[in-house]
Design an enzyme around this catalytic site. Structure first.
Site, short mmCIF file in Angstrom:
data_model
loop_
_atom_site.label_atom_id
_atom_site.label_comp_id
_atom_site.label_asym_id
_atom_site.label_seq_id
_atom_site.Cartn_x
_atom_site.Cartn_y
_atom_site.Cartn_z
N SER A 60 50.36 38.85 -21.30
CA SER A 60 51.32 37.27 -20.63
C SER A 60 52.08 38.23 -19.88
CB SER A 60 51.64 36.38 -21.74
OG SER A 60 51.49 35.19 -21.35
N ASP A 206 52.40 34.11 -14.02
CA ASP A 206 52.41 34.77 -14.84
C ASP A 206 51.68 35.95 -14.49
OD1 ASP A 206 50.90 34.30 -16.46
OD2 ASP A 206 51.58 34.60 -18.59
N ASP A 208 48.73 36.80 -17.03
CA ASP A 208 47.40 36.60 -17.40
C ASP A 208 47.07 35.05 -16.57
OD1 ASP A 208 49.42 35.07 -19.25
OD2 ASP A 208 47.29 34.80 -20.47
N ASP A 210 48.19 31.90 -17.07
CA ASP A 210 48.06 30.87 -18.05
C ASP A 210 50.12 29.98 -18.04
OD1 ASP A 210 49.77 32.21 -19.33
OD2 ASP A 210 48.68 31.92 -21.76
#
Length: 226
Positions: A60, A206, A208, A210
């Protein structure tokens, strides 16, 4: 069962993603491999392809040298208690998996592409770009999963808006900025670009894809308190 597998742009993601797919196939699962794409598209793919579950190899917004896993079964992510149990029972789970896989018919794997379907789905959710004059927006994918993707998507959704992209090359080292867009100090280049171009808004994603952050037309990063 059908299972969707994707991952982010980190350098360590492809080998982890490959190991995940091979393990699922060995357990008799039919794996639909999405490759590298934003996490929201992985969740969309689970519904769109009618898969029993999905997983994306990603850390993430964490630094480039870290990695992890997000997954969902029957449309639901695991809760904290389930994750704790999995960590505590790691060795036992591995032993059970090896024993259960003995004599089981192997699954299969095939590539899958949901990018166009995802864009069509978003485009069908409402009318955009109806303002009296076009807005100017700076987009910062931060070398992450939206790099090279969010520009075409947003231009399709908001045809009257002018978009300027920075850090729009996918890079597993996140060379241009930290993948955590929630830290204002990481968005200094975005803020400066908004001011220099006299844009109306700045948007950052960010690693990834999401999580999103914004700065106003003055380049001020907007926090949750604002």
């Amino acid at each position: 069962a059908r299972f969707v597998v994707g991952g982010d742009v980190r350098n360590s993601t492809p080998p982890f993603r490959e190991s995940l797919s091979r393990g699922l196939v060995a357990a008799g699962v039919h794996v639909l491999e999405l490759g590298s794409l934003p996490t929201p598209m992985v969740y969309f793919a689970q519904r769109h392809l009618r898969a029993a579950g999905c997983a994306t190899v990603t850390a993430s917004h964490s630094p480039a040298g870290v990695n992890g896993l997000k997954w969902s079964l029957n449309g639901q992510p695991p809760n904290g208690h389930q994750v704790t149990l999995l960590r505590a029972a790691g060795e036992a789970i591995e032993s059970m998996a090896e024993a259960t896989a003995t004599g089981r018919r192997a699954g299969s794997r095939e590539p899958a592409d949901v990018v166009d379907s995802y864009m069509d789905w978003l485009a069908g959710r409402g009318t955009a770009g109806s303002g009296a004059s076009p807005a100017s927006v700076v987009i910062d994918p931060g070398n992450g999963c939206w790099a090279g993707r969010c520009g075409p998507l947003l231009r399709r959704l908001f045809s009257r808006t002018r978009f300027h992209l920075i850090h729009d090359q996918a890079d597993g080292n996140f060379a241009d900025r930290d993948p955590d867009c929630a830290v204002p100090e990481h968005l200094e280049i975005l803020s400066a670009t908004v001011r220099d171009l006299r844009a109306d808004l700045g948007i950052a994603f960010d690693g990834d894809g999401d999580r999103v952050a914004f700065c106003d037309g003055g380049g001020t990063v907007l926090t949750a308190a604002e």
